[in-house]
Design a protein around this motif. Sequence first.
Motif, PDB file in Angstrom:
ATOM      1  N   SER A  73      43.256  54.473 -53.017  1.00 32.43           N
ATOM      2  CA  SER A  73      43.136  53.818 -54.321  1.00 32.43           C
ATOM      3  C   SER A  73      44.464  53.850 -55.073  1.00 32.43           C
ATOM      4  CB  SER A  73      42.052  54.499 -55.152  1.00 32.43           C
ATOM      5  OG  SER A  73      42.363  55.869 -55.332  1.00 32.43           O
ATOM      6  N   LEU A  74      44.615  52.933 -56.014  1.00 33.59           N
ATOM      7  CA  LEU A  74      45.854  52.812 -56.774  1.00 33.59           C
ATOM      8  C   LEU A  74      45.931  53.889 -57.856  1.00 33.59           C
ATOM      9  CD1 LEU A  74      45.956  48.927 -57.243  1.00 33.59           C
ATOM     10  CD2 LEU A  74      47.260  50.307 -55.607  1.00 33.59           C
ATOM     11  N   PRO A  75      47.139  54.299 -58.216  1.00 33.77           N
ATOM     12  CA  PRO A  75      47.290  55.272 -59.313  1.00 33.77           C
ATOM     13  C   PRO A  75      46.997  54.619 -60.667  1.00 33.77           C
ATOM     14  CG  PRO A  75      49.442  54.532 -58.564  1.00 33.77           C
ATOM     15  CD  PRO A  75      48.435  53.931 -57.614  1.00 33.77           C
ATOM     16  N   GLU A  76      46.702  55.443 -61.662  1.00 35.32           N
ATOM     17  CA  GLU A  76      46.461  54.968 -63.017  1.00 35.32           C
ATOM     18  C   GLU A  76      47.313  55.765 -63.986  1.00 35.32           C
ATOM     19  OE1 GLU A  76      42.474  54.140 -64.446  1.00 35.32           O
ATOM     20  OE2 GLU A  76      41.696  54.492 -62.426  1.00 35.32           O
ATOM     21  N   SER A  77      47.789  55.087 -65.024  1.00 31.37           N
ATOM     22  CA  SER A  77      48.647  55.742 -66.023  1.00 31.37           C
ATOM     23  C   SER A  77      47.793  56.308 -67.151  1.00 31.37           C
ATOM     24  CB  SER A  77      49.666  54.738 -66.569  1.00 31.37           C
ATOM     25  OG  SER A  77      49.003  53.608 -67.122  1.00 31.37           O
ATOM     26  N   VAL A  78      46.943  57.275 -66.822  1.00 32.13           N
ATOM     27  CA  VAL A  78      46.114  57.938 -67.820  1.00 32.13           C
ATOM     28  C   VAL A  78      46.403  59.438 -67.775  1.00 32.13           C
ATOM     29  CG1 VAL A  78      44.287  56.212 -67.763  1.00 32.13           C
ATOM     30  CG2 VAL A  78      44.225  58.105 -66.147  1.00 32.13           C
ATOM     31  N   ARG A  79      46.171  60.104 -68.924  1.00 31.96           N
ATOM     32  CA  ARG A  79      46.472  61.526 -69.001  1.00 31.96           C
ATOM     33  C   ARG A  79      45.311  62.361 -69.540  1.00 31.96           C
ATOM     34  NH1 ARG A  79      52.745  61.782 -71.240  1.00 31.96           N
ATOM     35  NH2 ARG A  79      53.663  60.451 -69.612  1.00 31.96           N
ATOM     36  N   ASP A  80      44.232  61.702 -69.947  1.00 33.64           N
ATOM     37  CA  ASP A  80      43.138  62.461 -70.555  1.00 33.64           C
ATOM     38  C   ASP A  80      41.814  62.278 -69.826  1.00 33.64           C
ATOM     39  OD1 ASP A  80      42.786  59.846 -71.233  1.00 33.64           O
ATOM     40  OD2 ASP A  80      42.353  60.207 -73.362  1.00 33.64           O
ATOM     41  N   ARG A  81      41.818  61.715 -68.610  1.00 27.83           N
ATOM     42  CA  ARG A  81      40.606  61.595 -67.802  1.00 27.83           C
ATOM     43  C   ARG A  81      41.015  61.538 -66.337  1.00 27.83           C
ATOM     44  NH1 ARG A  81      40.427  56.631 -65.609  1.00 27.83           N
ATOM     45  NH2 ARG A  81      41.194  54.813 -66.767  1.00 27.83           N
ATOM     46  N   VAL A  82      40.023  61.605 -65.465  1.00 22.32           N
ATOM     47  CA  VAL A  82      40.323  61.548 -64.034  1.00 22.32           C
ATOM     48  C   VAL A  82      40.651  60.106 -63.639  1.00 22.32           C
ATOM     49  CG1 VAL A  82      38.854  63.509 -63.503  1.00 22.32           C
ATOM     50  CG2 VAL A  82      37.888  61.211 -63.455  1.00 22.32           C
ATOM     51  N   ARG A  83      41.347  59.966 -62.543  1.00 20.72           N
ATOM     52  CA  ARG A  83      41.675  58.647 -62.010  1.00 20.72           C
ATOM     53  C   ARG A  83      40.455  58.073 -61.303  1.00 20.72           C
ATOM     54  NH1 ARG A  83      43.227  57.515 -56.854  1.00 20.72           N
ATOM     55  NH2 ARG A  83      43.467  59.749 -56.485  1.00 20.72           N
ATOM     56  N   ARG A  84      40.155  56.801 -61.543  1.00 19.03           N
ATOM     57  CA  ARG A  84      39.012  56.162 -60.893  1.00 19.03           C
ATOM     58  C   ARG A  84      39.373  55.833 -59.450  1.00 19.03           C
ATOM     59  NH1 ARG A  84      38.266  53.650 -66.161  1.00 19.03           N
ATOM     60  NH2 ARG A  84      39.875  52.152 -65.576  1.00 19.03           N
ATOM     61  N   SER A  85      38.615  56.351 -58.521  1.00 17.84           N
ATOM     62  CA  SER A  85      38.885  56.112 -57.097  1.00 17.84           C
ATOM     63  C   SER A  85      37.607  55.797 -56.333  1.00 17.84           C
ATOM     64  CB  SER A  85      39.560  57.342 -56.474  1.00 17.84           C
ATOM     65  OG  SER A  85      38.721  58.484 -56.575  1.00 17.84           O
ATOM     66  N   HIS A  86      36.596  55.279 -57.032  1.00 19.05           N
ATOM     67  CA  HIS A  86      35.346  54.974 -56.348  1.00 19.05           C
ATOM     68  C   HIS A  86      34.660  53.792 -57.018  1.00 19.05           C
ATOM     69  CE1 HIS A  86      33.383  56.994 -59.737  1.00 19.05           C
ATOM     70  NE2 HIS A  86      32.249  56.443 -59.311  1.00 19.05           N
ATOM     71  N   GLU A  87      33.695  53.221 -56.311  1.00 15.37           N
ATOM     72  CA  GLU A  87      32.807  52.201 -56.850  1.00 15.37           C
ATOM     73  C   GLU A  87      31.388  52.519 -56.396  1.00 15.37           C
ATOM     74  OE1 GLU A  87      33.777  48.120 -56.143  1.00 15.37           O
ATOM     75  OE2 GLU A  87      35.894  48.369 -56.659  1.00 15.37           O
ATOM     76  N   ASP A  88      30.417  52.058 -57.188  1.00 16.09           N
ATOM     77  CA  ASP A  88      29.010  52.262 -56.852  1.00 16.09           C
ATOM     78  C   ASP A  88      28.440  51.004 -56.203  1.00 16.09           C
ATOM     79  OD1 ASP A  88      29.293  54.661 -58.062  1.00 16.09           O
ATOM     80  OD2 ASP A  88      27.973  54.266 -59.755  1.00 16.09           O
ATOM     81  N   TRP A  89      27.680  51.199 -55.136  1.00  6.88           N
ATOM     82  CA  TRP A  89      26.909  50.121 -54.501  1.00  6.88           C
ATOM     83  C   TRP A  89      25.454  50.575 -54.516  1.00  6.88           C
ATOM     84  CZ3 TRP A  89      29.207  46.017 -51.226  1.00  6.88           C
ATOM     85  CH2 TRP A  89      30.605  45.954 -51.368  1.00  6.88           C
ATOM     86  N   VAL A  90      24.543  49.675 -54.893  1.00  4.24           N
ATOM     87  CA  VAL A  90      23.135  50.038 -54.992  1.00  4.24           C
ATOM     88  C   VAL A  90      22.330  49.292 -53.931  1.00  4.24           C
ATOM     89  CG1 VAL A  90      22.714  48.278 -56.763  1.00  4.24           C
ATOM     90  CG2 VAL A  90      21.114  50.190 -56.519  1.00  4.24           C
ATOM     91  N   HIS A  91      21.429  50.009 -53.279  1.00  7.89           N
ATOM     92  CA  HIS A  91      20.548  49.442 -52.259  1.00  7.89           C
ATOM     93  C   HIS A  91      19.232  49.080 -52.936  1.00  7.89           C
ATOM     94  CE1 HIS A  91      18.319  50.059 -48.147  1.00  7.89           C
ATOM     95  NE2 HIS A  91      18.225  48.830 -48.609  1.00  7.89           N
ATOM     96  N   LEU A  92      18.994  47.775 -53.119  1.00  6.94           N
ATOM     97  CA  LEU A  92      17.795  47.272 -53.765  1.00  6.94           C
ATOM     98  C   LEU A  92      16.934  46.515 -52.764  1.00  6.94           C
ATOM     99  CD1 LEU A  92      19.593  45.890 -56.925  1.00  6.94           C
ATOM    100  CD2 LEU A  92      18.081  47.872 -56.911  1.00  6.94           C
ATOM    101  N   THR A  93      15.624  46.664 -52.850  1.00  6.13           N
ATOM    102  CA  THR A  93      14.714  45.952 -51.951  1.00  6.13           C
ATOM    103  C   THR A  93      13.592  45.313 -52.771  1.00  6.13           C
ATOM    104  OG1 THR A  93      13.246  47.843 -51.559  1.00  6.13           O
ATOM    105  CG2 THR A  93      15.178  47.619 -50.124  1.00  6.13           C
ATOM    106  N   ARG A  94      12.967  44.298 -52.181  1.00  9.88           N
ATOM    107  CA  ARG A  94      11.846  43.621 -52.847  1.00  9.88           C
ATOM    108  C   ARG A  94      10.520  44.312 -52.556  1.00  9.88           C
ATOM    109  NH1 ARG A  94      11.826  37.505 -51.237  1.00  9.88           N
ATOM    110  NH2 ARG A  94      10.043  37.584 -52.673  1.00  9.88           N
ATOM    111  N   HIS A  95      10.411  44.939 -51.373  1.00  9.88           N
ATOM    112  CA  HIS A  95       9.159  45.547 -50.950  1.00  9.88           C
ATOM    113  C   HIS A  95       9.421  46.975 -50.464  1.00  9.88           C
ATOM    114  CE1 HIS A  95       7.461  41.530 -51.205  1.00  9.88           C
ATOM    115  NE2 HIS A  95       8.427  41.089 -50.406  1.00  9.88           N
TER     116      HIS A  95
END
Length: 285
Positions: free
Chosen positions: A33-55
Amino acid sequence: KSLMLLPERYRIACVDQLGLIARAVVIWSKVNSLPESVRDRVRRSHEDWVHLTRHPRYYSAVDSIRESHSDNTHARRKDADLPPKNATGLEAGIRRGYVGDTTFNPLGKLPGSVWEIATEPLTVPDHLGVDHFAAFPTEWPRRIILGWSPSGICTVCGEGRRPVVDKGYDVLATRSEISKAHRVLEPLAKTRMFDQTMSSRIAITGEACGCPESTAPTRPSVVLDPFSGTGTTALVARALGRHGIGVDRSMEYCRLAAWRTSDRGQLAKAMRVPKPPVVTVGQLE
């Protein structure tokens, strides 16, 4: 400075407003993942994917995307309450014939909820006049399509072809041989003994549907991506023999996706996917 929590709001709306079933949330851990110029939180290095079903019941073929067991898995199994590791002769055979309550699948372990996948660069031809910097890697749709999209739909019964798993055992020691050593094994109250000590065999041997014989022809299954972007999903679906459909509000992205899914170089790249792990005969140790 607050997050908008859009992934969470989207998942809740899918369940509350659309009546979908949320089966799982998978985390994409971006190993590069790319670096971020932040100093007061963690660097974002993930994304959420959700498994949805109809039945509640739906097509799945997770045996196709199982992962190799780690060395620690086998070590934990071997350290169960069994005869000593340095046992020889019959005791060694008996040791191989015991399993605890935590048996493992020789095809591999189920994928976890965190997938470490590196991002992939995408070079777009200048004549398209489109830039896109958020294309996700082809490994993502590859795992999803193999695990939850059939390779073909039977034209007779209408069901998707599912992998057929063949299981078997090879005898290593007979019951009479085990009974001779029963006095050695009597203290092992927490273990379970087979009538015979065996070595397990398991492999995916083919595919089957609802028909008694899977001889009827099939049609390609359909993979739909309603947020197509650069067409990564449709591209991988085509590479895996499915019929991919992509929808996007941006005409520019649709033009980019049309180029990508028809370009020989892009298709060849999508077809160079990792091969599934080789299944070997494993002993229940």
